[in-house]
Motif scaffolding. Structure first.
Motif, PDB file in Angstrom:
ATOM      1  N   LYS A 148      17.632   4.295 -12.557  1.00  0.00           N
ATOM      2  CA  LYS A 148      16.929   3.581 -13.619  1.00  0.00           C
ATOM      3  C   LYS A 148      15.498   4.065 -13.801  1.00  0.00           C
ATOM      4  N   ASP A 149      14.972   4.726 -12.780  1.00  0.00           N
ATOM      5  CA  ASP A 149      13.606   5.243 -12.813  1.00  0.00           C
ATOM      6  C   ASP A 149      13.542   6.369 -11.786  1.00  0.00           C
ATOM      7  N   LEU A 150      13.033   7.532 -12.173  1.00  0.00           N
ATOM      8  CA  LEU A 150      12.996   8.657 -11.240  1.00  0.00           C
ATOM      9  C   LEU A 150      12.111   8.381 -10.034  1.00  0.00           C
ATOM     10  N   GLN A 151      11.248   7.370 -10.116  1.00  0.00           N
ATOM     11  CA  GLN A 151      10.455   6.995  -8.947  1.00  0.00           C
ATOM     12  C   GLN A 151      11.315   6.388  -7.836  1.00  0.00           C
ATOM     13  N   GLU A 152      12.545   6.005  -8.159  1.00  0.00           N
ATOM     14  CA  GLU A 152      13.449   5.534  -7.107  1.00  0.00           C
ATOM     15  C   GLU A 152      13.599   6.591  -6.015  1.00  0.00           C
ATOM     16  N   TYR A 153      13.549   7.857  -6.402  1.00  0.00           N
ATOM     17  CA  TYR A 153      13.758   8.943  -5.444  1.00  0.00           C
ATOM     18  C   TYR A 153      12.548   9.201  -4.551  1.00  0.00           C
ATOM     19  N   ASP A 154      11.423   8.555  -4.853  1.00  0.00           N
ATOM     20  CA  ASP A 154      10.239   8.732  -4.002  1.00  0.00           C
ATOM     21  C   ASP A 154      10.544   8.400  -2.546  1.00  0.00           C
ATOM     22  N   GLU A 155      11.371   7.386  -2.340  1.00  0.00           N
ATOM     23  CA  GLU A 155      11.609   6.919  -0.972  1.00  0.00           C
ATOM     24  C   GLU A 155      12.229   8.017  -0.119  1.00  0.00           C
ATOM     25  N   GLU A 156      13.308   8.639  -0.600  1.00  0.00           N
ATOM     26  CA  GLU A 156      13.943   9.669   0.221  1.00  0.00           C
ATOM     27  C   GLU A 156      13.143  10.966   0.248  1.00  0.00           C
ATOM     28  N   ILE A 157      12.443  11.298  -0.824  1.00  0.00           N
ATOM     29  CA  ILE A 157      11.617  12.508  -0.795  1.00  0.00           C
ATOM     30  C   ILE A 157      10.488  12.350   0.218  1.00  0.00           C
ATOM     31  N   SER A 158       9.814  11.208   0.181  1.00  0.00           N
ATOM     32  CA  SER A 158       8.725  10.968   1.129  1.00  0.00           C
ATOM     33  C   SER A 158       9.243  10.928   2.564  1.00  0.00           C
ATOM     34  N   MET A 159      10.395  10.316   2.769  1.00  0.00           N
ATOM     35  CA  MET A 159      10.968  10.251   4.107  1.00  0.00           C
ATOM     36  C   MET A 159      11.330  11.649   4.598  1.00  0.00           C
ATOM     37  N   ALA A 160      11.914  12.460   3.719  1.00  0.00           N
ATOM     38  CA  ALA A 160      12.269  13.830   4.095  1.00  0.00           C
ATOM     39  C   ALA A 160      11.025  14.627   4.471  1.00  0.00           C
ATOM     40  N   LEU A 161       9.954  14.486   3.694  1.00  0.00           N
ATOM     41  CA  LEU A 161       8.715  15.197   4.006  1.00  0.00           C
ATOM     42  C   LEU A 161       8.139  14.738   5.343  1.00  0.00           C
ATOM     43  N   ASP A 162       8.228  13.443   5.635  1.00  0.00           N
ATOM     44  CA  ASP A 162       7.762  12.939   6.927  1.00  0.00           C
ATOM     45  C   ASP A 162       8.544  13.579   8.072  1.00  0.00           C
ATOM     46  N   ILE A 163       9.848  13.667   7.914  1.00  0.00           N
ATOM     47  CA  ILE A 163      10.688  14.274   8.955  1.00  0.00           C
ATOM     48  C   ILE A 163      10.350  15.752   9.126  1.00  0.00           C
ATOM     49  N   ILE A 164      10.188  16.454   8.006  1.00  0.00           N
ATOM     50  CA  ILE A 164       9.843  17.875   8.069  1.00  0.00           C
ATOM     51  C   ILE A 164       8.515  18.073   8.782  1.00  0.00           C
ATOM     52  N   GLY A 165       7.554  17.193   8.505  1.00  0.00           N
ATOM     53  CA  GLY A 165       6.276  17.253   9.210  1.00  0.00           C
ATOM     54  C   GLY A 165       6.434  16.963  10.689  1.00  0.00           C
ATOM     55  N   ASP A 166       7.226  15.949  11.029  1.00  0.00           N
ATOM     56  CA  ASP A 166       7.469  15.605  12.426  1.00  0.00           C
ATOM     57  C   ASP A 166       8.136  16.745  13.183  1.00  0.00           C
ATOM     58  N   GLU A 167       8.870  17.583  12.459  1.00  0.00           N
ATOM     59  CA  GLU A 167       9.587  18.687  13.096  1.00  0.00           C
ATOM     60  C   GLU A 167       8.738  19.961  13.182  1.00  0.00           C
ATOM     61  N   GLY A 168       7.420  19.790  13.013  1.00  0.00           N
ATOM     62  CA  GLY A 168       6.521  20.889  13.336  1.00  0.00           C
ATOM     63  C   GLY A 168       6.074  21.762  12.184  1.00  0.00           C
ATOM     64  N   HIS A 169       6.254  21.302  10.947  1.00  0.00           N
ATOM     65  CA  HIS A 169       5.866  22.095   9.787  1.00  0.00           C
ATOM     66  C   HIS A 169       4.574  21.566   9.175  1.00  0.00           C
ATOM     67  N   ASP A 170       3.752  22.503   8.683  1.00  0.00           N
ATOM     68  CA  ASP A 170       2.527  22.095   7.995  1.00  0.00           C
ATOM     69  C   ASP A 170       2.466  22.608   6.557  1.00  0.00           C
ATOM     70  N   THR A 171       3.495  23.334   6.135  1.00  0.00           N
ATOM     71  CA  THR A 171       3.546  23.914   4.788  1.00  0.00           C
ATOM     72  C   THR A 171       4.935  23.714   4.214  1.00  0.00           C
ATOM     73  N   VAL A 172       5.019  23.048   3.061  1.00  0.00           N
ATOM     74  CA  VAL A 172       6.311  22.834   2.409  1.00  0.00           C
ATOM     75  C   VAL A 172       6.256  23.346   0.976  1.00  0.00           C
TER      76      VAL A 172
END
Length: 320
Positions: A97-121
Motif C-alpha cells: 500500500k506504500d513503498l515505505q512498508e519495505y523500509d523495515e526489511e531494508i533497514s534490518m538487512a542493512l543492520d545485519i550487513i553492518g553487524d557482519e563486518g561491512h562498512d560499505t554497501v
C-alpha cells in the motif's frame, strides 16, 4: 541488532547460498516476514552489495551474485514481504500500500550487513526495486553504510498512453481508499517471462509460482504506492550517494514474437526512465545498454558482460 538473532540456513539455491528469515511487524494481512539471502566472497571484505528485486519477481540471478563476489563484494539479496521466499499462505502476492512498508526489511538487512563486518554497501535495485531503493536512499541521506546506488531499469514512469498517465493513474490513486479490493489490468507483456525461462525461449531457471508467466491484474494499492513515489521524483530530489542508472536503448510493446523481444525492454518505457533519471540531483550517471532486456542482467551474454564491465569500472572510479 546482532546477527545471532538471525541464524542462517542453506538457501533454496543450494550451497554456498544461505538465507535467514527476518520477522517483521504484523501488517493489515497479519504475520509478515522477509528473507535475506547471502553469498560471501572467499576472502574477507568490508564491502557488500544489497540487491532488491522488482515487481512479480524474487532473487534468482546467481550470475550477478558471482560477479559481485569476483570483484570483492559479499553479496546479499532481499526477497521482500509477500514475494518469493517470503510469501506466506495468507498473504496476497506482491501487495503493498506504500513503498515505505519495505523500509523495515531494508533497514534490518542493512543492520545485519553492518553487524557482519561491512562498512560499505552498494544498494542495487531492479525495476520497482529500483524505485524503492531510490526512495529509501532519498529519505536516508546520511545512512552510515550506504555509499552508492546501482539501478537496473528503475520503475520511474508508467509505460502507458498519455491519457492513462495524466488521468487514469491519478484517478486510480484517489479511488484506492474507496475500492480497496479493486484489481486493474497492468498490461504486462506476455512474452517477457517466456523470453527468460529455460523451458520456453530463455536460459534462466526460476520458480514460475514466484515469477509467473502471466499476472494480468495488479492491486489498485500497488498503482497508488508507485504513483505516490513518482510524484516525489517529479520534484527533482537529491540523491546523496553516487548513483548509476542503467536501462536498455529501446522499449517495445510486441504482441507477436520477433527478434526485438530479446533485445528490448518489454516492460517499461526507457525514455521515461531516462527523462526522470536526468532530473535527479546529485552525482548521477545514466547509461543506455544496447540490446538490453528489462532486467539487464538477464540479457544475452555479451550484453551482460557489457553491463558488468561498466558497473565495476564505475565503482572503481567512485572508489566504492
Amino acid at each position: 541488532m546482532k546477527t545471532n538473532n538471525h541464524p542462517y540456513q542453506t538457501d533454496i539455491l543450494g550451497p554456498p547460498y544461505e538465507q535467514t528469515v527476518l520477522k517483521l511487524a504484523d501488517d493489515y494481512e497479519g504475520k509478515v516476514v522477509a528473507t535475506l539471502i547471502r553469498k560471501k566472497t572467499s576472502e574477507k571484505t568490508k564491502k557488500a552489495a544489497l540487491y532488491i528485486h522488482g515487481y512479480i519477481d524474487y532473487f534468482f540471478q546467481t550470475e550477478m551474485a558471482e560477479q559481485f563476489n569476483l570483484h570483492g563484494y559479499d553479496f546479499y539479496a532481499l526477497d521482500l514481504r509477500k514475494y518469493g521466499r517470503s510469501h506466506l499462505p495468507h498473504q496476497s502476492l506482491f501487495l503493498v500500500k506504500d513503498l515505505q512498508e519495505y523500509d523495515e526489511e531494508i533497514s534490518m538487512a542493512l543492520d545485519i550487513i553492518g553487524d557482519e563486518g561491512h562498512d560499505t554497501v552498494l544498494m542495487c535495485g531492479h525495476s520497482t526495486g529500483g524505485l524503492t531503493t531510490t526512495y529509501y536512499t532519498i529519505r536516508h541521506p546520511k545512512h552510515p553504510l550506504l555509499k552508492a546506488l546501482w539501478l537496473n531499469s528503475p520503475f520511474y514512469d508508467f509505460n502507458v498512453d498519455s491519457f492513462t498517465k495524466k488521468i487514469g493513474i491519478p484517478l486510480a490513486s484517489r479511488l484506492a481508499g474507496l475500492l480497496p479490493t479493486l484489481q486493474l489490468p497492468n498490461r504486462l507483456n506476455k512474452h517477457y517471462a517466456r523470453s527468460l525461462h529455460k523451458d520456453y525461449a530463455g536460459e534462466w531457471n526460476f520458480n514460475l509460482n514466484w515469477k509467473p508467466l502471466d499476472f494480468p491484474y495488479s492491486s489498485i494499492h500497488f498503482i497508488k504506492a508507485v504513483h505516490r513515489v513518482h510524484r516525489v521524483l517529479w520534484q527533482s530530489p537529491e540523491i546523496s550517494v553516487p548513483t548509476l542508472i542503467m536501462y536498455s536503448t529501446q522499449s517495445k510493446k510486441n504482441n507477436e514474437w520477433n527478434d526485438d523481444v530479446t533485445k528490448s525492454d518489454l516492460v517499461l518505457d526507457v525514455k521515461g526512465i531516462e527523462n526522470q533519471a536526468k532530473k535527479l540531483k546529485g552525482d548521477i550517471t545514466t547509461m543506455s545498454v544496447k540490446n538490453g532486456v528489462h532486467d539487464l542482467v538477464l540479457s544475452s551474454k555479451e550484453v551482460r558482460e557489457f553491463v558488468y564491465s561498466k558497473l565495476f569500472a564505475w565503482l572503481t572510479e567512485k572508489r566504492i
